[in-house]
Write an enzyme that holds these catalytic residues in place. Structure first.
Site, PDB file in Angstrom:
ATOM      1  N   ARG A 293      -0.742 -15.328  21.823  1.00 52.34           N
ATOM      2  CA  ARG A 293       0.443 -15.524  20.975  1.00 52.34           C
ATOM      3  C   ARG A 293       1.162 -16.802  21.376  1.00 52.34           C
ATOM      4  NH1 ARG A 293       4.765 -14.933  24.207  1.00 52.34           N
ATOM      5  NH2 ARG A 293       4.848 -13.279  25.789  1.00 52.34           N
TER       6      ARG A 293
ATOM      7  N   ASP B  69       1.745  -6.509  27.437  1.00 54.22           N
ATOM      8  CA  ASP B  69       1.424  -6.611  28.856  1.00 54.22           C
ATOM      9  C   ASP B  69       2.237  -5.594  29.654  1.00 54.22           C
ATOM     10  OD1 ASP B  69       3.823  -7.888  28.348  1.00 54.22           O
ATOM     11  OD2 ASP B  69       3.234  -9.814  29.227  1.00 54.22           O
TER      12      ASP B  69
ATOM     13  N   ARG C 135       2.630  -8.977  16.268  1.00 51.59           N
ATOM     14  CA  ARG C 135       1.424  -9.360  17.016  1.00 51.59           C
ATOM     15  C   ARG C 135       0.590  -8.157  17.436  1.00 51.59           C
ATOM     16  NH1 ARG C 135       5.906 -10.671  19.936  1.00 51.59           N
ATOM     17  NH2 ARG C 135       6.267  -9.612  21.930  1.00 51.59           N
TER      18      ARG C 135
ATOM     19  N   ARG D  90      -3.581  -4.722  25.214  1.00 52.28           N
ATOM     20  CA  ARG D  90      -2.535  -5.702  24.933  1.00 52.28           C
ATOM     21  C   ARG D  90      -2.978  -6.533  23.732  1.00 52.28           C
ATOM     22  NH1 ARG D  90      -0.594 -11.227  28.136  1.00 52.28           N
ATOM     23  NH2 ARG D  90       1.304 -11.510  26.890  1.00 52.28           N
ATOM     24  N   HIS D  91      -2.018  -7.034  22.989  1.00 52.36           N
ATOM     25  CA  HIS D  91      -2.319  -7.901  21.847  1.00 52.36           C
ATOM     26  C   HIS D  91      -3.047  -9.164  22.302  1.00 52.36           C
ATOM     27  CE1 HIS D  91       0.878 -10.550  23.249  1.00 52.36           C
ATOM     28  NE2 HIS D  91       1.652  -9.478  23.355  1.00 52.36           N
TER      29      HIS D  91
END
Length: 427
Positions: free
Chosen positions: A39, A282, A104, A35-36
């Site tokens: 944010r 996610d 992102r 996942r990034h």
């Protein structure tokens, strides 16, 4: 003295044998999905006191500086974990990276690669910049059925709507009706299901994460009352096996095809893709974990990572030739071992393949199955079939009455204007 020597010899034998066993299990391929990083919120709720974008360090939905550092350090972790497996220098012949087409996730992949492959030797293009550009592949979200899972699929929409409108879900939503009404009143949102509530929870979580003071009304429900429902919402896209096939089938098809290709490569000395990295969300991780039947309901945190490792056992007296290990790294320093139902942690590849084949589907199959006819659309469940049949009967009856009315009218008109045989003579 002799006893001490015997003990020493036994210890050396154990060490040597242990070392031999380790050498026999050779890592041959790794697939990483993460996942990034951290944010900002994607969209504020109507009564959000922090709806003014100027209050945030970057725009809505963008990667923060913390998120960049999270992935840079995660890349360094991968370098340490796979230092003996990966080439020290980046090469396109051994590494492939793909991201969803979102700022992102693209930025997280770039930051991760900066930690994983700092330039070495001839790759240093500026001595003051310890970074090198590495290709990151992507595809527009609405065309991506492989990673983003946002490409429209009529069949999936039907199945998902049927599941959401099932008695099970209606009962769960009814049980949380009071919570929804409370949230609607204070947030200004129209919340009537888990999905909508999950988005609101996510906003509150991030605002709290970034040290914003939450409104007083949130103390009644956040996080305790909202979190279990938000966590459950991450399971819904793949809650049923038939849903999971459309959400994650193309990914698992590619994974099995890739591992099979590595497993059957003819010349082991040739360059081949050793590492595949996928940068997602996610929901990406939750969908994969739920499809595999190993998802413990939660919101996969920033930089959480799912890892598939393919090993080859070179021991001549072993029946386990190739096997797969699965790890999930969330907030822990070391990844957790994940075990599929029906297999061991060291999952024989043939068994692993059989477990995933019912889920996997090629992009061609995905496209074909997603295109449903009107008949299949209305006959997915008994309720729709009854409604469709009733409407069809009504339409047929209406047409029959209309035809009869026109026939009678025409017959009547012909009778009124029929000229008698001797009309001309009387005139």
């Amino acid at each position: 003295m002799m006893k001490k020597i015997d003990v020493l010899i036994q210890v050396l034998v154990i060490i040597l044998v242990g070392g031999e066993v380790i050498c026999e299990n050779e890592l041959v391929s790794v697939v990483i999905i993460f996942r990034h990083g951290a944010r900002t919120i994607i969209q504020p709720y109507p009564t959000d006191p922090y709806k003014n974008e100027s209050l945030w360090p970057v725009g809505f939905g963008q990667l923060t500086n913390e998120g960049k550092m999270q992935h840079f350090k995660l890349g360094q972790y991968f370098r340490e974990r796979y230092g003996d497996f990966l080439p020290k220098k980046y090469t396109e012949k051994q590494v492939y990276v793909r991201s969803t087409d979102v700022d992102r996730t693209l930025m997280s992949a770039a930051a991760n690669l900066a930690g994983l492959f700092p330039p070495e030797g001839a790759q240093v293009w500026d001595k003051d910049i310890p970074w090198q550009p590495i290709p990151i592949h992507t595809e527009p979200e609405l065309e991506d059925a492989f990673l983003a899972s946002k490409k429209p699929c009529a069949k999936y929409d039907i199945l998902y709507n049927n599941m959401i409108n099932s008695e099970e879900m209606k009962k769960l939503n009814f049980e949380n009706k009071d919570l929804y009404e409370y949230l609607n009143k204070h947030s200004g949102e129209n919340i009537k299901d888990f999905d909508a509530m999950g988005y609101l929870y996510n906003n509150l979580f991030i605002e709290n994460y970034m040290n914003f003071t939450l409104p007083e009304w949130t103390k009644e429900v956040f996080p305790d009352k909202m979190k279990p429902l938000s966590d459950f919402s991450f399971a819904l896209p793949c809650y049923k096996r038939e849903l999971a096939r459309f959400k994650t089938g193309p990914f698992f098809y590619d994974l099995l095809k890739y591992f099979s290709k590595v497993k059957h490569r003819e010349n082991v000395t040739d360059d081949y893709i050793k590492l595949k990295i996928f940068s997602g969300h996610d929901t990406t991780l939750a969908n994969l974990l739920e499809s595999l039947g190993i998802f413990e309901y939660h919101s996969p945190p920033f930089r959480s990572t799912l890892i598939f490792e393919l090993y080859q056992n070179k021991s001549s007296d072993s029946d386990l030739n190739h096997f797969v290990k699965i790890f999930y790294k969330n907030t822990t320093s070391e990844p957790n071992k994940m075990v599929l139902k029906g297999c061991d942690f060291d999952c024989d590849f043939e068994i692993f393949q059989k477990l995933l084949e019912p889920l996997s589907m090629s992009l061609y199959e995905w496209d074909r199955e997603c295109k449903v006819s009107l008949f299949s659309t209305v006959t997915e469940n008994r309720e729709n079939l009854v409604i469709a049949t009733s409407l069809l009967i009504i339409v047929i009856c209406f047409i029959a009455v209309l035809i009869k009315f026109i026939y009678i009218k025409n017959k009547k008109d012909r009778t009124v204007y029929l000229r008698l045989p001797d009309d001309e003579e009387q005139v």
